[in-house]
Design an enzyme around this catalytic site. Sequence first.
Site, mmCIF file in Angstrom:
data_model
loop_
_atom_site.group_PDB
_atom_site.id
_atom_site.type_symbol
_atom_site.label_atom_id
_atom_site.label_comp_id
_atom_site.label_asym_id
_atom_site.label_seq_id
_atom_site.Cartn_x
_atom_site.Cartn_y
_atom_site.Cartn_z
ATOM 1 N N ASN A 65 77.879 10.229 -48.949
ATOM 2 C CA ASN A 65 78.857 10.004 -47.878
ATOM 3 C C ASN A 65 78.161 9.524 -46.609
ATOM 4 O O ASN A 65 77.031 9.911 -46.314
ATOM 5 C CB ASN A 65 79.714 11.253 -47.614
ATOM 6 C CG ASN A 65 78.916 12.502 -47.301
ATOM 7 O OD1 ASN A 65 77.803 12.674 -47.789
ATOM 8 N ND2 ASN A 65 79.479 13.380 -46.505
ATOM 9 N N GLU A 67 79.139 8.910 -42.560
ATOM 10 C CA GLU A 67 80.135 9.114 -41.510
ATOM 11 C C GLU A 67 79.814 8.274 -40.279
ATOM 12 O O GLU A 67 78.704 7.731 -40.157
ATOM 13 C CB GLU A 67 80.152 10.605 -41.115
ATOM 14 C CG GLU A 67 80.512 11.501 -42.297
ATOM 15 C CD GLU A 67 80.568 12.975 -41.938
ATOM 16 O OE1 GLU A 67 80.133 13.348 -40.822
ATOM 17 O OE2 GLU A 67 81.045 13.745 -42.790
ATOM 18 N N CYS A 76 83.236 7.896 -48.336
ATOM 19 C CA CYS A 76 82.956 9.028 -49.225
ATOM 20 C C CYS A 76 81.893 8.625 -50.250
ATOM 21 O O CYS A 76 81.703 7.440 -50.548
ATOM 22 C CB CYS A 76 84.209 9.437 -49.983
ATOM 23 S SG CYS A 76 85.524 10.098 -48.945
ATOM 24 N N GLU A 78 81.910 8.938 -53.436
ATOM 25 C CA GLU A 78 82.469 8.288 -54.630
ATOM 26 C C GLU A 78 82.599 6.780 -54.419
ATOM 27 O O GLU A 78 82.242 5.969 -55.276
ATOM 28 C CB GLU A 78 83.853 8.867 -54.962
ATOM 29 C CG GLU A 78 83.826 10.323 -55.378
ATOM 30 C CD GLU A 78 83.969 11.295 -54.201
ATOM 31 O OE1 GLU A 78 83.471 10.978 -53.097
ATOM 32 O OE2 GLU A 78 84.554 12.359 -54.405
ATOM 33 N N CYS A 109 88.998 12.510 -52.791
ATOM 34 C CA CYS A 109 90.176 12.378 -51.930
ATOM 35 C C CYS A 109 91.104 11.304 -52.492
ATOM 36 O O CYS A 109 90.768 10.604 -53.457
ATOM 37 C CB CYS A 109 89.744 12.028 -50.498
ATOM 38 S SG CYS A 109 89.253 10.294 -50.287
ATOM 39 N N CYS A 112 89.677 7.768 -52.621
ATOM 40 C CA CYS A 112 88.705 7.605 -53.713
ATOM 41 C C CYS A 112 89.398 7.592 -55.071
ATOM 42 O O CYS A 112 89.002 6.847 -55.965
ATOM 43 C CB CYS A 112 87.639 8.699 -53.649
ATOM 44 S SG CYS A 112 86.494 8.421 -52.271
#
Length: 160
Positions: A65, A67, A76, A78, A109, A112
């Site tokens: 991930n 940010e 993310c 994934e 999420c 994803c």
Amino acid sequence: LTLETPGGRRNLRIGEFLLVVLKITDSKLALAARKVMGNAYSPYSHLKVGAAILTSGGEGFSGCNVETAVFPVTMCAERSAISAAVSNGAKSIEKVVVVSSADEPLLPCGICLQTISEFARDENVRIVSIGANGQTVKHTLKKLFPSGSGVNRTIRSVTA
Ligand code: THU
């Protein structure tokens, strides 16, 4: 290419590496995910996440991930892994493994799940989540995102 095995690090030629990845198991994917999880950039949530995907061609790709200070602008793990796969010419996902620094296994999420659904070989693709203490949960894509392939089919037909 360097492969991390229970016996230590091994340097492999591309051909050897491809032979090894043909035999990739959940634990090898988890190892790959854990390795990139260490590179997570998450100074805001402090949650480290790593993901590894196995493609239908037997290759493995991983991502963490990433940010930013603008909170919604976050990648993310994934989707990082899927971007790595697509960037290298692989467009069919066979399996997804997610590891994180959280005790509870994390599930992908909604964004994803939509992205996995776009590239999933079929709706039976396995999604394996592993918590920091090793607790593991396994789901299928269709269980986590039952409307996914229908949504994609509908949108593809109305935008064709
Ligand atoms: N995150 C992932 O990378 N994957 C998941 O499956 C759940 C959440 C990240 C996004 C963000 O950097 C942090 O975890 C907190 O939401």
